[in-house]
Design an enzyme around this catalytic site. Structure first.
Site, PDB file in Angstrom:
ATOM      1  N   LYS A  13       0.839  -1.215   0.000  1.00 57.99           N
ATOM      2  CA  LYS A  13       0.000   0.000   0.000  1.00 57.99           C
ATOM      3  C   LYS A  13       0.866   1.254   0.000  1.00 57.99           C
ATOM      4  O   LYS A  13       0.661   2.172  -0.790  1.00 57.99           O
ATOM      5  CB  LYS A  13      -0.926   0.019   1.239  1.00 57.99           C
ATOM      6  CG  LYS A  13      -1.818  -1.201   1.374  1.00 57.99           C
ATOM      7  CD  LYS A  13      -2.715  -1.117   2.585  1.00 57.99           C
ATOM      8  CE  LYS A  13      -2.002  -1.096   3.920  1.00 57.99           C
ATOM      9  NZ  LYS A  13      -1.335  -2.370   4.277  1.00 57.99           N
ATOM     10  N   ARG A  88      -9.740   0.751   8.613  1.00 53.40           N
ATOM     11  CA  ARG A  88      -9.271  -0.597   8.944  1.00 53.40           C
ATOM     12  C   ARG A  88     -10.313  -1.427   9.657  1.00 53.40           C
ATOM     13  O   ARG A  88     -10.034  -2.547  10.054  1.00 53.40           O
ATOM     14  CB  ARG A  88      -8.068  -0.482   9.877  1.00 53.40           C
ATOM     15  CG  ARG A  88      -6.760  -0.405   9.129  1.00 53.40           C
ATOM     16  CD  ARG A  88      -5.719  -0.132  10.160  1.00 53.40           C
ATOM     17  NE  ARG A  88      -4.598  -0.995  10.047  1.00 53.40           N
ATOM     18  CZ  ARG A  88      -3.466  -0.634   9.451  1.00 53.40           C
ATOM     19  NH1 ARG A  88      -3.353   0.536   8.882  1.00 53.40           N
ATOM     20  NH2 ARG A  88      -2.457  -1.432   9.430  1.00 53.40           N
ATOM     21  N   ARG A 127      11.683  -5.418   5.078  1.00 53.35           N
ATOM     22  CA  ARG A 127      11.431  -3.988   4.795  1.00 53.35           C
ATOM     23  C   ARG A 127      12.414  -3.076   5.536  1.00 53.35           C
ATOM     24  O   ARG A 127      12.703  -3.269   6.706  1.00 53.35           O
ATOM     25  CB  ARG A 127      10.015  -3.594   5.216  1.00 53.35           C
ATOM     26  CG  ARG A 127       9.824  -2.070   5.105  1.00 53.35           C
ATOM     27  CD  ARG A 127       8.409  -1.637   5.241  1.00 53.35           C
ATOM     28  NE  ARG A 127       7.737  -2.204   6.375  1.00 53.35           N
ATOM     29  CZ  ARG A 127       6.411  -2.202   6.501  1.00 53.35           C
ATOM     30  NH1 ARG A 127       5.640  -1.672   5.580  1.00 53.35           N
ATOM     31  NH2 ARG A 127       5.851  -2.740   7.563  1.00 53.35           N
ATOM     32  N   ARG A 160      11.426  -0.969  10.994  1.00 53.76           N
ATOM     33  CA  ARG A 160      10.339  -0.568  11.888  1.00 53.76           C
ATOM     34  C   ARG A 160      10.276  -1.470  13.110  1.00 53.76           C
ATOM     35  O   ARG A 160      10.531  -2.660  13.013  1.00 53.76           O
ATOM     36  CB  ARG A 160       9.003  -0.664  11.133  1.00 53.76           C
ATOM     37  CG  ARG A 160       8.542   0.655  10.597  1.00 53.76           C
ATOM     38  CD  ARG A 160       7.377   0.554   9.665  1.00 53.76           C
ATOM     39  NE  ARG A 160       6.216  -0.174  10.168  1.00 53.76           N
ATOM     40  CZ  ARG A 160       5.071  -0.276   9.500  1.00 53.76           C
ATOM     41  NH1 ARG A 160       4.939   0.327   8.324  1.00 53.76           N
ATOM     42  NH2 ARG A 160       4.066  -0.961   9.990  1.00 53.76           N
ATOM     43  N   ARG A 171      -0.289  -8.675  13.532  1.00 54.46           N
ATOM     44  CA  ARG A 171      -0.856  -7.683  12.582  1.00 54.46           C
ATOM     45  C   ARG A 171      -1.618  -8.382  11.469  1.00 54.46           C
ATOM     46  O   ARG A 171      -2.674  -7.913  11.040  1.00 54.46           O
ATOM     47  CB  ARG A 171       0.275  -6.814  12.002  1.00 54.46           C
ATOM     48  CG  ARG A 171       0.817  -5.794  13.013  1.00 54.46           C
ATOM     49  CD  ARG A 171       2.186  -5.250  12.633  1.00 54.46           C
ATOM     50  NE  ARG A 171       2.220  -4.674  11.312  1.00 54.46           N
ATOM     51  CZ  ARG A 171       3.320  -4.604  10.549  1.00 54.46           C
ATOM     52  NH1 ARG A 171       4.476  -5.085  10.990  1.00 54.46           N
ATOM     53  NH2 ARG A 171       3.263  -4.047   9.363  1.00 54.46           N
TER      54      ARG A 171
HETATM   55  P1  AP5 Z   1       4.834  -1.550   1.985  1.00 59.58           P
HETATM   56  O1  AP5 Z   1       4.527  -0.737   0.786  1.00 59.58           O
HETATM   57  O2  AP5 Z   1       5.516  -0.903   3.136  1.00 59.58           O
HETATM   58  O3  AP5 Z   1       3.522  -2.356   2.461  1.00 59.58           O
HETATM   59  P2  AP5 Z   1       2.247  -1.813   3.241  1.00 59.58           P
HETATM   60  O4  AP5 Z   1       1.072  -2.516   2.640  1.00 59.58           O
HETATM   61  O5  AP5 Z   1       2.218  -0.321   3.270  1.00 59.58           O
HETATM   62  O6  AP5 Z   1       2.543  -2.465   4.649  1.00 59.58           O
HETATM   63  P3  AP5 Z   1       2.507  -1.850   6.124  1.00 59.58           P
HETATM   64  O7  AP5 Z   1       3.218  -2.861   6.988  1.00 59.58           O
HETATM   65  O8  AP5 Z   1       3.029  -0.456   6.184  1.00 59.58           O
HETATM   66  O9  AP5 Z   1       1.040  -1.895   6.433  1.00 59.58           O
HETATM   67  P4  AP5 Z   1       0.426  -1.932   7.812  1.00 59.58           P
HETATM   68  O10 AP5 Z   1      -0.969  -1.797   7.422  1.00 59.58           O
HETATM   69  O11 AP5 Z   1       0.749  -3.060   8.694  1.00 59.58           O
HETATM   70  O12 AP5 Z   1       1.179  -0.759   8.596  1.00 59.58           O
HETATM   71  P5  AP5 Z   1       0.748   0.699   8.993  1.00 59.58           P
HETATM   72  O13 AP5 Z   1       1.955   1.550   8.989  1.00 59.58           O
HETATM   73  O14 AP5 Z   1      -0.434   1.136   8.198  1.00 59.58           O
HETATM   74  O15 AP5 Z   1       5.719  -2.809   1.492  1.00 59.58           O
HETATM   75  C1  AP5 Z   1       6.237  -3.737   2.430  1.00 59.58           C
HETATM   76  C2  AP5 Z   1       7.627  -4.205   1.970  1.00 59.58           C
HETATM   77  O16 AP5 Z   1       7.481  -4.937   0.756  1.00 59.58           O
HETATM   78  C3  AP5 Z   1       8.619  -3.051   1.665  1.00 59.58           C
HETATM   79  O17 AP5 Z   1       9.907  -3.452   2.039  1.00 59.58           O
HETATM   80  C4  AP5 Z   1       8.550  -2.896   0.131  1.00 59.58           C
HETATM   81  O18 AP5 Z   1       9.777  -2.430  -0.400  1.00 59.58           O
HETATM   82  C5  AP5 Z   1       8.255  -4.335  -0.298  1.00 59.58           C
HETATM   83  N1  AP5 Z   1       7.469  -4.410  -1.517  1.00 59.58           N
HETATM   84  C6  AP5 Z   1       6.401  -3.647  -1.864  1.00 59.58           C
HETATM   85  N2  AP5 Z   1       5.923  -4.014  -3.064  1.00 59.58           N
HETATM   86  C7  AP5 Z   1       6.708  -5.064  -3.484  1.00 59.58           C
HETATM   87  C8  AP5 Z   1       6.731  -5.879  -4.640  1.00 59.58           C
HETATM   88  N3  AP5 Z   1       5.856  -5.722  -5.631  1.00 59.58           N
HETATM   89  N4  AP5 Z   1       7.681  -6.862  -4.712  1.00 59.58           N
HETATM   90  C9  AP5 Z   1       8.577  -7.042  -3.719  1.00 59.58           C
HETATM   91  N5  AP5 Z   1       8.622  -6.291  -2.598  1.00 59.58           N
HETATM   92  C10 AP5 Z   1       7.695  -5.304  -2.488  1.00 59.58           C
HETATM   93  O19 AP5 Z   1       0.227   0.491  10.488  1.00 59.58           O
HETATM   94  C11 AP5 Z   1       1.118   0.216  11.562  1.00 59.58           C
HETATM   95  C12 AP5 Z   1       0.348   0.221  12.866  1.00 59.58           C
HETATM   96  O20 AP5 Z   1      -0.263   1.532  13.081  1.00 59.58           O
HETATM   97  C13 AP5 Z   1      -0.833  -0.762  12.946  1.00 59.58           C
HETATM   98  O21 AP5 Z   1      -0.434  -2.051  13.326  1.00 59.58           O
HETATM   99  C14 AP5 Z   1      -1.735  -0.066  13.986  1.00 59.58           C
HETATM  100  O22 AP5 Z   1      -1.280  -0.285  15.291  1.00 59.58           O
HETATM  101  C15 AP5 Z   1      -1.569   1.418  13.651  1.00 59.58           C
HETATM  102  N6  AP5 Z   1      -2.563   1.920  12.686  1.00 59.58           N
HETATM  103  C16 AP5 Z   1      -2.316   2.423  11.446  1.00 59.58           C
HETATM  104  N7  AP5 Z   1      -3.454   2.810  10.844  1.00 59.58           N
HETATM  105  C17 AP5 Z   1      -4.453   2.543  11.721  1.00 59.58           C
HETATM  106  C18 AP5 Z   1      -5.871   2.693  11.671  1.00 59.58           C
HETATM  107  N8  AP5 Z   1      -6.506   3.180  10.579  1.00 59.58           N
HETATM  108  N9  AP5 Z   1      -6.589   2.310  12.753  1.00 59.58           N
HETATM  109  C19 AP5 Z   1      -5.998   1.824  13.858  1.00 59.58           C
HETATM  110  N10 AP5 Z   1      -4.661   1.633  13.961  1.00 59.58           N
HETATM  111  C20 AP5 Z   1      -3.887   1.988  12.904  1.00 59.58           C
END
Ligand code: AP5
Length: 216
Positions: A13, A88, A127, A160, A171
């Site tokens: 994402k 979410r 990552r 991270r 997660r």
């Molecule tokens: P990346 O693009 O970073 O993936 P992502 O889908 O953004 O994954 P996240 O881990 O950031 O999502 P998340 O939902 O767990 O975390 P968030 O920060 O929102 O890609 C991942 C890796 O793969 C990278 O190394 C990239 O280079 C690689 N990659 C990408 N595409 C690729 C491809 N095609 N081929 C190979 N490699 C590839 O949330 C973190 C925490 O915040 C949550 O656990 C929660 O506690 C809190 N939080 C955030 N939002 C909310 C909400 N709305 N409500 C409540 N709590 C929340």
């Protein structure tokens, strides 16, 4: 263009939202990034969110609602936005509908980034974020030239705190239980677009643009 990026942790994402922002000028709004900034700054909001984030659970709905409310209405979002990591759960989806309704705005699409579960763990443990450029990288998948460019810019490859196996497992479970039901929610509203999100970042981006009706 106003879109929601749906998908499990590690589905890409953030990676793809960064590209859409660069090419289309629509603001990437990542609740995860905003929360991590708040935790780092030690603000009251960050202190409330820190424990849930460290455990891989969702932070409370009111905290994230406050974060997105001001950003979707801000001048930076005049050309649209990409919501990365919000909503979410059902409550957040309904909150979003209400916030946009008050502003007279509507979503154009909710994009599901579809990746097999076994691929996600490798993406997440590998990552790294470049401290100099903020670019998302991966020690398993990124071309060496991209990693070298970060190091040459004086950057470090940062991992991270929640990208460790036990927290990742939690997660992924939270995603299945609380977020995956939004696939049907947006499907019922005719907004769902599914993108096969395995393969190279460039190939996935091309499929994403096609799903959104954007030129290549
Ligand atoms: P990346 O693009 O970073 O993936 P992502 O889908 O953004 O994954 P996240 O881990 O950031 O999502 P998340 O939902 O767990 O975390 P968030 O920060 O929102 O890609 C991942 C890796 O793969 C990278 O190394 C990239 O280079 C690689 N990659 C990408 N595409 C690729 C491809 N095609 N081929 C190979 N490699 C590839 O949330 C973190 C925490 O915040 C949550 O656990 C929660 O506690 C809190 N939080 C955030 N939002 C909310 C909400 N709305 N409500 C409540 N709590 C929340």
């Amino acid at each position: 263009m106003r879109i929601v990026m749906l998908g499990a942790p590690g589905s890409g994402k953030g990676t793809q939202a960064q590209r859409l922002q660069a090419d289309e000028g629509c603001l990437q709004i990542s609740t995860g990034d905003l929360l991590r900034q708040a935790v780092k700054a030690g603000s009251a909001l960050g202190q409330r969110a820190a424990a849930a984030m460290a455990a891989g659970k969702l932070v409370s709905d009111d905290i994230v609602l406050g974060l997105i409310e001001e950003r979707v209405a801000g001048p930076d979002a005049a050309k649209g936005f990409v919501l990365d990591g919000y909503p979410r759960n059902r409550r957040q989806a309904e909150d979003l509908e209400q916030v946009l309704g008050k502003l007279g705005l509507r979503l154009d699409a909710a994009v599901l980034m579809d990746v097999a579960f076994d691929v996600l763990m490798k993406r997440l443990t590998g990552r790294r974020t470049c401290s100099a450029t903020g670019k998302l990288l991966n020690i398993h998948f990124s071309p060496q030239a991209e990693i070298d460019a970060c190091l040459a810019a004086g950057g470090e490859l940062l991992q991270r705190d929640d990208d460790h196996e036990s927290v990742i497992t939690r997660r992924l479970q939270v995603y299945q239980d609380e977020t995956a039901p939004l696939i049907a929610y947006f499907g019922d509203r005719g907004l769902l677009r599914t993108v096969a999100a395995e393969g190279s970042v460039d190939d996935v981006y091309a499929r994403l643009r096609e799903a959104l009706g954007l030129g290549v």
